[in-house]
Motif scaffolding. Structure first.
Motif, short mmCIF file in Angstrom:
data_model
loop_
_atom_site.label_atom_id
_atom_site.label_comp_id
_atom_site.label_asym_id
_atom_site.label_seq_id
_atom_site.Cartn_x
_atom_site.Cartn_y
_atom_site.Cartn_z
N VAL A 47 8.59 -5.96 5.80
CA VAL A 47 7.03 -6.85 5.76
C VAL A 47 6.40 -6.30 4.74
N ARG A 48 6.35 -7.07 3.53
CA ARG A 48 5.94 -6.34 2.31
C ARG A 48 4.74 -7.06 1.72
N THR A 49 4.45 -8.39 2.21
CA THR A 49 3.24 -9.47 1.62
C THR A 49 2.36 -9.67 2.58
N ALA A 50 1.42 -10.17 2.22
CA ALA A 50 0.29 -10.91 3.13
C ALA A 50 1.10 -12.06 3.91
N ALA A 51 1.78 -12.91 3.28
CA ALA A 51 2.79 -14.16 3.84
C ALA A 51 3.47 -13.59 4.86
N ASP A 52 4.47 -12.09 4.70
CA ASP A 52 5.23 -11.69 5.32
C ASP A 52 4.48 -11.28 6.75
N ALA A 53 3.28 -10.66 6.71
CA ALA A 53 2.54 -10.16 7.70
C ALA A 53 2.16 -11.18 8.45
N ARG A 54 1.39 -12.24 7.74
CA ARG A 54 1.09 -13.37 8.60
C ARG A 54 2.11 -14.15 9.68
N LEU A 78 5.10 -0.28 2.28
CA LEU A 78 4.81 0.17 0.76
C LEU A 78 6.17 0.69 0.02
N THR A 79 6.28 -0.22 -0.84
CA THR A 79 7.69 0.06 -1.96
C THR A 79 7.08 0.52 -3.30
N GLU A 80 8.01 0.83 -4.32
CA GLU A 80 7.76 1.35 -5.35
C GLU A 80 7.36 0.09 -6.41
N ASP A 81 7.68 -1.12 -5.77
CA ASP A 81 7.24 -2.25 -6.39
C ASP A 81 6.12 -3.18 -5.80
N THR A 82 5.54 -2.55 -4.85
CA THR A 82 4.27 -3.20 -4.29
C THR A 82 3.19 -3.47 -5.38
N ASP A 83 2.34 -4.69 -5.30
CA ASP A 83 1.51 -4.90 -6.33
C ASP A 83 -0.03 -4.58 -5.57
N PRO A 84 -0.77 -3.77 -6.27
CA PRO A 84 -2.12 -3.71 -5.74
C PRO A 84 -2.88 -4.61 -5.49
N ASP A 85 -2.66 -5.89 -6.23
CA ASP A 85 -3.39 -6.93 -6.09
C ASP A 85 -2.85 -7.62 -4.68
N GLU A 86 -1.77 -7.69 -4.33
CA GLU A 86 -1.15 -8.10 -3.08
C GLU A 86 -1.75 -7.31 -1.99
N VAL A 87 -1.77 -5.99 -2.13
CA VAL A 87 -2.45 -5.35 -0.85
C VAL A 87 -3.82 -5.72 -0.56
N ALA A 88 -4.51 -5.62 -1.82
CA ALA A 88 -6.01 -5.88 -1.66
C ALA A 88 -6.21 -7.43 -1.19
N LEU A 89 -5.52 -8.37 -1.32
CA LEU A 89 -5.43 -9.57 -1.06
C LEU A 89 -5.10 -9.58 0.71
N ALA A 90 -4.15 -8.93 0.97
CA ALA A 90 -3.81 -9.05 2.70
C ALA A 90 -4.89 -8.22 3.23
N PRO A 122 -0.92 3.70 -8.46
CA PRO A 122 -2.05 2.64 -8.59
C PRO A 122 -2.39 1.86 -7.32
N VAL A 123 -1.48 1.46 -6.41
CA VAL A 123 -1.57 1.01 -5.10
C VAL A 123 -2.74 2.02 -4.20
N LEU A 124 -2.27 3.26 -4.22
CA LEU A 124 -2.93 4.23 -3.42
C LEU A 124 -4.57 4.02 -3.80
N GLU A 125 -4.73 4.12 -5.48
CA GLU A 125 -6.11 4.27 -5.82
C GLU A 125 -6.93 2.78 -5.35
N ARG A 126 -6.11 1.77 -5.45
CA ARG A 126 -6.87 0.41 -5.25
C ARG A 126 -7.12 0.57 -3.53
N MET A 127 -6.26 1.04 -2.62
CA MET A 127 -6.61 1.26 -1.35
C MET A 127 -7.77 1.96 -0.97
N ALA A 128 -8.02 3.13 -1.68
CA ALA A 128 -9.27 3.92 -1.59
C ALA A 128 -10.25 3.23 -2.00
N GLU A 129 -10.25 2.66 -3.01
CA GLU A 129 -11.45 1.73 -3.42
C GLU A 129 -11.84 0.71 -2.37
N ILE A 130 -10.91 0.08 -1.72
CA ILE A 130 -11.17 -1.05 -0.58
C ILE A 130 -11.35 -0.52 0.74
#
Length: 348
Positions: A47-54, A78-90, A122-130
């Motif tokens: 389950v990598r994306t918001a769509a996958d999770a839904r 979390l993978t090494e290809d995970t997009d910070p914007d996708e995480v923030a959207l989810a 970059p993903v972890l830093e975005r997660m810390a922000e939100i």
């Protein structure tokens, strides 16, 4: 000691439901006892994306027994290809409550996990922000690390540097198994908590290996020395809000468990609350059980406790089914090795 406990309905902050026929088989056992659960994302594919999770959440809801109130919260893998914007959207859309970090090769279906933590910075830093939590399977996977030392080495090599680099990241050290893990959580002033499983409260490595190999007691992380088990019990019954229940109930069919390379994971959902009650009773800390199973985790994730309540009742010893059917196979239910006297009152 009381023989009946009225608790806010417990939450399970680390649960594997799998998918398909396996999910149909195991889901009712969690839904009958827990009101909410954080569901792990290590499916195939993950389950990598918001769509996958839904989509996964909808499959869970569709599989629930009628008249069951059970809320699954989703996680992203979390993978090494995970997009910070996708995480923030989810996170913003409510599709996922947390992100799960599996070191590549650490456990079931973790081959797509993280090898280089810098690649996901970059993903972890975005997660810390939100304010989105990171749930960590805290084991080093380097081949030079002894399997019983993986958690302690991970803390020193990975988790301490991560805390320095991204200090505002909210972290849950999942299924902590060692004194080292307990001490690290206690010594960290903020943004860190840990889940503890029911089975790690009762198992040490002798249970797995002494007198013969017991595949139905094999899990990742593996059970450790008795002194580590005692440290987990002390942390769980202490009332410290940073420790809470995550069962890590992880079912596998017996054909996969009883094989030349057996799967790691224990199906504990039918007995986890009964086991926890027994541990707290033995420690003479039953008044603190509700905090561990119902309050602390919700507080860490910024939620109110469940408004529903359940009753745990102490009576004659009872035995769960040895196994439950799953298609043409079966899944063995965890046996803690002692009689169970506490059970959820069906009419509560």
């Amino acid at each position: 000691m009381p023989d009946r406990l009225l608790l806010r309905r417990p939450d399970d902050w680390h649960l594997h439901l799998r998918d398909g026929a396996m999910m149909q088989a195991v889901l009712p056992h969690s839904a009958a006892r827990f009101g909410r659960a954080l569901v792990m994302p290590n499916l195939v594919p993950p389950v990598r994306t918001a769509a996958d999770a839904r989509a996964y959440r909808q499959r869970i809801l569709a599989a629930l027994p009628h008249d069951t109130r059970f809320a699954p919260f989703m996680t992203l893998y979390l993978t090494e290809d995970t997009d910070p914007d996708e995480v923030a959207l989810a996170h913003a859309s409510g599709a996922a409550l947390a992100v799960k970090l599996y070191p590549a090769g650490a456990t079931t279906n973790s081959h797509a996990g993280v090898r280089d933590l810098d690649a996901v910075r970059p993903v972890l830093e975005r997660m810390a922000e939100i304010g989105m939590p990171l749930c960590i399977h805290g084991e080093a996977t380097d081949p030079d690390v002894d399997i019983f030392d993986r958690e302690a080495v991970f803390i020193d090599r990975v988790l301490r540097p991560l805390r320095r680099r991204v200090p505002d990241l909210r972290i849950v050290l999942e299924h902590v198994t060692t004194q080292d893990g307990v001490d690290f959580v206690r010594d960290t002033p903020r943004h860190l908590a840990a889940t503890i499983t029911a089975h790690h409260l009762v198992l040490n490595r002798n249970a797995l290996l002494a007198g013969g190999i017991r595949p139905h007691l094999y899990c990742n992380p593996v059970a450790k020395r008795e002194r580590h088990r005692l440290a987990l019990v002390e942390a769980a019954v202490s009332g410290d809000r940073r420790f809470f229940l995550g069962t890590d109930s992880a079912p596998h069919p017996d054909s996969a468990k009883l094989s030349p390379c057996g799967c790691a994971g224990l199906f504990t959902a039918p007995v986890a609350l009964s086991v926890c009650a027994a541990i707290f009773e033995a420690a003479r800390q039953l008044p603190r059980l509700e905090a561990f199973v119902s309050l602390n985790g919700a507080a860490f994730y910024g939620m109110a406790p469940s408004a529903d309540r359940i009753a745990l009742v102490r009576g004659e010893a009872w035995s769960p089914p040895a196994a439950i059917p799953c298609g043409e196979d079966r899944v063995t239910v965890f046996d803690p090795g002692f009689p169970l006297h506490w059970r959820v009152e069906e009419s509560a």
